[in-house]
Design an enzyme around this catalytic site. Structure first.
Site, PDB file in Angstrom:
ATOM      1  N   GLU A  45       5.874  -6.659   8.133  1.00  0.00           N
ATOM      2  CA  GLU A  45       6.736  -5.473   8.021  1.00  0.00           C
ATOM      3  C   GLU A  45       6.335  -4.407   9.043  1.00  0.00           C
ATOM      4  OE1 GLU A  45       7.980  -2.273   4.499  1.00  0.00           O
ATOM      5  OE2 GLU A  45       6.142  -3.449   4.316  1.00  0.00           O
ATOM      6  N   LYS A 113      15.661  -3.064   4.419  1.00  0.00           N
ATOM      7  CA  LYS A 113      14.955  -2.941   3.144  1.00  0.00           C
ATOM      8  C   LYS A 113      15.799  -2.163   2.142  1.00  0.00           C
ATOM      9  CE  LYS A 113      10.238  -1.827   1.566  1.00  0.00           C
ATOM     10  NZ  LYS A 113       8.912  -1.367   2.058  1.00  0.00           N
ATOM     11  N   CYS A 149       8.899  -6.630   1.585  1.00  0.00           N
ATOM     12  CA  CYS A 149       7.834  -6.015   0.785  1.00  0.00           C
ATOM     13  C   CYS A 149       8.319  -5.632  -0.614  1.00  0.00           C
ATOM     14  CB  CYS A 149       7.244  -4.815   1.525  1.00  0.00           C
ATOM     15  SG  CYS A 149       5.591  -4.324   0.941  1.00  0.00           S
ATOM     16  N   SER A 175       1.304  -4.182   2.807  1.00  0.00           N
ATOM     17  CA  SER A 175       0.780  -3.906   1.466  1.00  0.00           C
ATOM     18  C   SER A 175      -0.694  -3.532   1.563  1.00  0.00           C
ATOM     19  CB  SER A 175       0.954  -5.145   0.576  1.00  0.00           C
ATOM     20  OG  SER A 175       0.408  -4.929  -0.703  1.00  0.00           O
TER      21      SER A 175
END
Length: 552
Positions: A45, A113, A149, A175
């Site tokens: 990401e 996202k 994510c 993360s």
């Protein structure tokens, strides 16, 4: 023969704002995938921008530069596998956290996202627009779904992708680490594969960024939920994942599988990586710290040597008349065991000059905390002078227990650029010291033998700013203090919760008072490695002016 799909996943360390450097890493991973015959090479990401870039993507010029970097990367990677990489992305007037699929020299698909995290260290609702829930994208004759994510923490995005034809899920992540988080990730991703019946590839960033550490620990799950691939923690890794089309659908084949160490080792590795990356990414090759002969500075010195090597660490003892002979011996012994440079800079002469300068104003007043703080601030002045002269970043050495209750001197021992143990309670400092004395690993640049003298770990903690001073003169014993802080800070609990847990109400009230009074110090303190879900800074945001107290 059954169909095969080879996916190369690149668990790499991005640097925020280093678009050319991040693109070069992506290009190298793509080449490794090409050489291995992959159909797709995947990066995590927001990899091109670095993560967490905080407000940078809201600066139009930055996001446009990111998009241009991805466009050039697509051109460079035209002759070979498809490339998937995260970037901020403008679509009209909207700003998205996007995952871009590049193929044949062009950016052919953008996934936006949908679920934007807005808790702990995340402020994505403030920065990005929420994208629609879309369908899968095609790589050759294979359809892939990429929940980005947070999108994989909820069932709707993955289920929509499965219902619209996705054959496996590739989840790019930024993360950050906190203690024992991997079990939570696994549980959430197992839920997704059970719900969808699809294999899932969880790809995470690795590396340090300010206070946050990304631990990697990427993995691959088949629909029954058992991991068949597991990458290392806190290390860069490029791995090739093979999937095979069966009568039941795609299944991932067993591949690289690295056992993860326990939480103690992960915390220590996180602090080493955080300092190493903070220095590398800010341009500091060397560090220094005040070496007191106590356990905190001994641990920070050990972390620094393991992160940067002994030739890049300076330990400075700055004794006063209150410094014990044991502390003098222990500080030198620890620095020598680490192989670091050791300097001896007494503060008596400077302290006498300051005392004489202030004497006319202090005449008739009894010595108190003021004189103690002068010692600490003089040490801070001298250490900062060394930092300026030699270009070495000053490390601070306050643990979470001290940072919480303000048992530190602002502009004194709090002076410095980074604090590796800022999120480590004092009781865990002792535990980590014992662990490091008993263990060495290939990723450590320090000695293989035990570097911290046993007496440093076993003697009663003291700031040594007055005769026969002990930390317990001012604070509850550390097991009590840390237990109360765990309730008030990490669990957001109440005084009643402390009492219910068996702690004295007067102790709990005292700790609460010190906690709130010290907010102004923490506001001005150096950043430090985040090891828990309630580290001081982005995880816990309290006003400096606050007259509320828990009267329960």
């Amino acid at each position: 023969m059954a169909d095969r799909f080879r996916l190369t996943i690149a668990q790499l360390d991005a640097t925020v704002g280093d678009l050319a450097g991040n693109a070069a890493k992506a290009r190298d991973a793509w080449q490794q995938g090409k050489d291995a015959g992959a159909q797709l090479v995947a990066l995590p990401e927001l990899f091109i921008a670095g993560y967490n870039a905080q407000d940078l993507p809201m600066k139009n010029a930055f996001t446009l530069d990111c998009m241009e970097a991805v466009r050039r990367l697509a051109e460079d990677c035209a002759d070979g596998p498809a490339l998937a990489i995260g970037t901020p992305w403008f679509e009209g007037t909207e700003l998205y956290n996007a995952y871009v699929i590049c193929r044949g020299g062009k950016m052919v698909t953008q996934v936006f996202k949908h679920h934007l995290p807005n808790y702990n260290v995340f402020d994505e609702v403030r920065i990005y627009d929420s994208g629609p829930i879309g369908g899968p994208y095609a790589v050759g004759n294979t359809r892939i779904g990429s929940p980005i994510c947070e999108d994989a923490w909820y069932e709707d995005v993955a289920e929509t992708l499965a219902e619209t034809g996705a054959e496996f899920l590739l989840v790019p992540n930024g993360s950050p680490y906190y203690r024992n988080k991997q079990e939570l990730r696994l549980n959430r991703m197992v839920a997704r594969v059970v719900e969808t019946g699809l294999p899932l590839i969880y790809l995470n960033l690795v590396g340090g960024q300010d206070d946050q550490i990304f631990d990697g620990a990427s993995f691959v799950l088949n629909p029954h939920g058992a991991p068949v691939v597991q990458l290392p923690v806190f290390e860069e890794c490029v791995s090739h994942v093979d999937l095979e089309r069966t009568e039941e659908g795609w299944r991932a084949l067993p591949g690289d599988f690295v056992r993860h160490p326990d939480a103690m080792e992960q915390d220590y590795h996180a602090m080493v990586l955080a300092l190493r990356d903070y220095c590398r990414k800010t341009g500091f090759g060397k560090v220094l710290l005040g070496m007191s002969g106590g356990v905190d500075s001994a641990l920070v010195a050990t972390i620094a040597v393991d992160a940067l090597g002994p030739d890049n660490v300076r330990c400075v003892m700055l004794p006063s008349e209150y410094t014990s002979e044991h502390s003098l011996e222990d500080a030198k012994a620890c620095a020598e065991a680490l192989g670091a440079q050791y300097d001896f800079v007494p503060i008596a002469e400077g302290r006498a000059a300051i005392t004489a300068t202030l004497a006319p104003l202090f005449e008739g007043l009894k010595p108190d905390l003021t004189e103690e703080n002068i010692q600490s601030r003089l040490r801070g002045l001298l250490l900062m002078a060394l930092s300026n002269k030699f270009g070495e970043m000053l490390l601070t050495t306050g643990n979470k227990s001290e940072v919480a209750v303000g048992y530190a001197t602002i502009y004194g021992d709090m002076a410095g650029g980074y604090n590796p143990i800022k999120d480590l309670y004092k009781t865990r400092v002792f535990d980590i010291c014992r662990w490091r004395n008993a263990n060495s690993r290939d990723w450590m640049m320090g000695p293989k033998h035990a570097p911290i003298p046993e007496r440093i770990i076993t003697k009663p903690p003291s700031a040594e700013l007055r005769e026969d001073q002990k930390d317990s003169d001012s604070l509850p014993d550390y097991p009590v203090l840390d237990g109360i802080l765990q309730i008030l800070v990490d669990d957001d609990g109440s005084i009643a919760d402390c009492v219910a847990a068996g702690y004295d109400k007067a102790d709990a009230k005292k700790v609460e008072r010190l906690l709130y009074l010290s907010e102004y110090k923490r506001f001005q303190s150096a950043p430090g490695a985040r090891l828990s879900k309630r580290a001081f800074w982005l995880d816990r945001r309290y006003p400096i002016v606050n007259r509320w107290r828990d009267e329960s």
